[in-house]
Design a protein around this motif. Structure first.
Motif, mmCIF file in Angstrom:
data_model
loop_
_atom_site.group_PDB
_atom_site.id
_atom_site.type_symbol
_atom_site.label_atom_id
_atom_site.label_comp_id
_atom_site.label_asym_id
_atom_site.label_seq_id
_atom_site.Cartn_x
_atom_site.Cartn_y
_atom_site.Cartn_z
ATOM 1 N N LEU A 123 -2.197 120.197 -32.093
ATOM 2 C CA LEU A 123 -3.760 120.163 -31.948
ATOM 3 C C LEU A 123 -4.033 119.699 -29.960
ATOM 4 O O LEU A 123 -5.130 121.641 -30.207
ATOM 5 C CB LEU A 123 -4.430 118.561 -32.626
ATOM 6 N N LEU A 124 -3.187 119.513 -29.879
ATOM 7 C CA LEU A 124 -3.808 119.473 -28.469
ATOM 8 C C LEU A 124 -3.559 120.446 -27.604
ATOM 9 O O LEU A 124 -4.326 121.174 -26.260
ATOM 10 C CB LEU A 124 -3.435 118.527 -27.097
ATOM 11 N N ASP A 125 -2.492 121.494 -28.067
ATOM 12 C CA ASP A 125 -2.121 122.482 -27.098
ATOM 13 C C ASP A 125 -3.299 123.664 -27.873
ATOM 14 O O ASP A 125 -3.596 124.695 -27.390
ATOM 15 C CB ASP A 125 -0.645 124.136 -28.375
ATOM 16 N N SER A 126 -4.160 123.495 -28.995
ATOM 17 C CA SER A 126 -4.823 124.348 -29.386
ATOM 18 C C SER A 126 -6.616 124.454 -28.601
ATOM 19 O O SER A 126 -6.638 125.457 -28.731
ATOM 20 C CB SER A 126 -5.145 124.077 -31.023
ATOM 21 N N ILE A 127 -6.150 123.007 -28.059
ATOM 22 C CA ILE A 127 -7.467 123.059 -26.980
ATOM 23 C C ILE A 127 -7.318 124.250 -26.355
ATOM 24 O O ILE A 127 -8.512 125.003 -25.830
ATOM 25 C CB ILE A 127 -7.960 121.915 -26.280
ATOM 26 N N LEU A 128 -6.709 124.510 -25.512
ATOM 27 C CA LEU A 128 -5.724 125.378 -24.503
ATOM 28 C C LEU A 128 -5.472 126.599 -24.761
ATOM 29 O O LEU A 128 -5.208 127.633 -23.684
ATOM 30 C CB LEU A 128 -4.892 124.719 -23.385
ATOM 31 N N MET A 129 -5.460 127.341 -25.858
ATOM 32 C CA MET A 129 -5.593 128.236 -26.199
ATOM 33 C C MET A 129 -5.907 128.870 -26.485
ATOM 34 O O MET A 129 -7.133 129.038 -27.935
ATOM 35 C CB MET A 129 -4.653 128.297 -27.735
#
Length: 208
Positions: A38-44
């Motif tokens: 979920l957190l990685d998706s913010i920066l994707m």
């Protein structure tokens, strides 16, 4: 991949964020395997596909399995088994993102913040690092917290008053907003959760 399948990936992420906020607020702990995608998706920012935003094969145990299961329960016959707070947070995330979508200046501010946080990531081994969580939390505070509609998180004040945990909560809410934005961009609407439940459930239950 069908449009409904793509929508259910986004919806699973919304429900996963909602469930993690609910668990974290009550227990002070959260499963990093469910949190990291979920957190990685913010920066994707430039993913090749909807699946890739959450790390590829989305029904693997390590990315959106939790949210997928809860989405199935919420849309199916097991709705009563879903934590009421989780349902409230999920619907609130969709509602808040809808408000955000009408605020172009705030969207621009978030976009710039994401670029800045992405650059910071090179200095830390993981998006789960406390400094990364604090940066994402700060982005939420500087933007979404200023909108008239706010998500009220209920839980144990002993945990919610700890800066590290409150940062985690806001970072997860930010990830939930990212998922709700993806849901809307893929054509998802709140009323679909009632009138398109059957199609969404079929897509959730499909293995491929």
């Amino acid at each position: 991949m069908s449009r409904e399948k793509e929508q259910t990936i986004a919806l699973s992420a919304v429900f996963q964020a909602a469930e993690l906020v609910s668990i974290l607020a009550k227990t002070g702990k959260v499963d990093n395997e469910s949190l990291k995608p979920l957190l990685d998706s913010i920066l994707m920012l430039n993913a090749a596909s909807t699946e890739d935003i959450y790390g590829g094969q989305w029904d693997c145990r390590s990315n959106l399995a939790l949210g997928r299961r809860i989405a199935q329960q919420a849309l199916g016959k097991e709705r009563s088994s879903v934590n009421p707070d989780t349902l409230r947070y999920a619907l609130s995330l969709i509602h808040l993102e809808n408000k955000l979508s009408k605020t172009p200046e705030m969207l621009s501010q978030i976009g710039q913040s994401i670029i800045n946080i992405e650059q910071k990531k090179a200095h830390y081994e993981s998006v789960l690092h406390d400094n990364m969580l604090a940066s994402i939390s700060g982005m939420y505070q500087d933007t979404l917290s200023k909108l008239p509609f706010r998500i009220q998180v209920h839980g144990d004040s002993r945990f919610l008053q700890q800066p590290q945990i409150s940062n985690q909560v806001r970072a997860i809410l930010m990830a939930g907003i990212r998922a709700a934005m993806l849901w809307r961009q893929l054509g998802g609407k709140r009323w679909h959760l009632i009138f398109k439940r059957k199609a969404l459930l079929s897509a959730l239950e499909a293995r491929h």
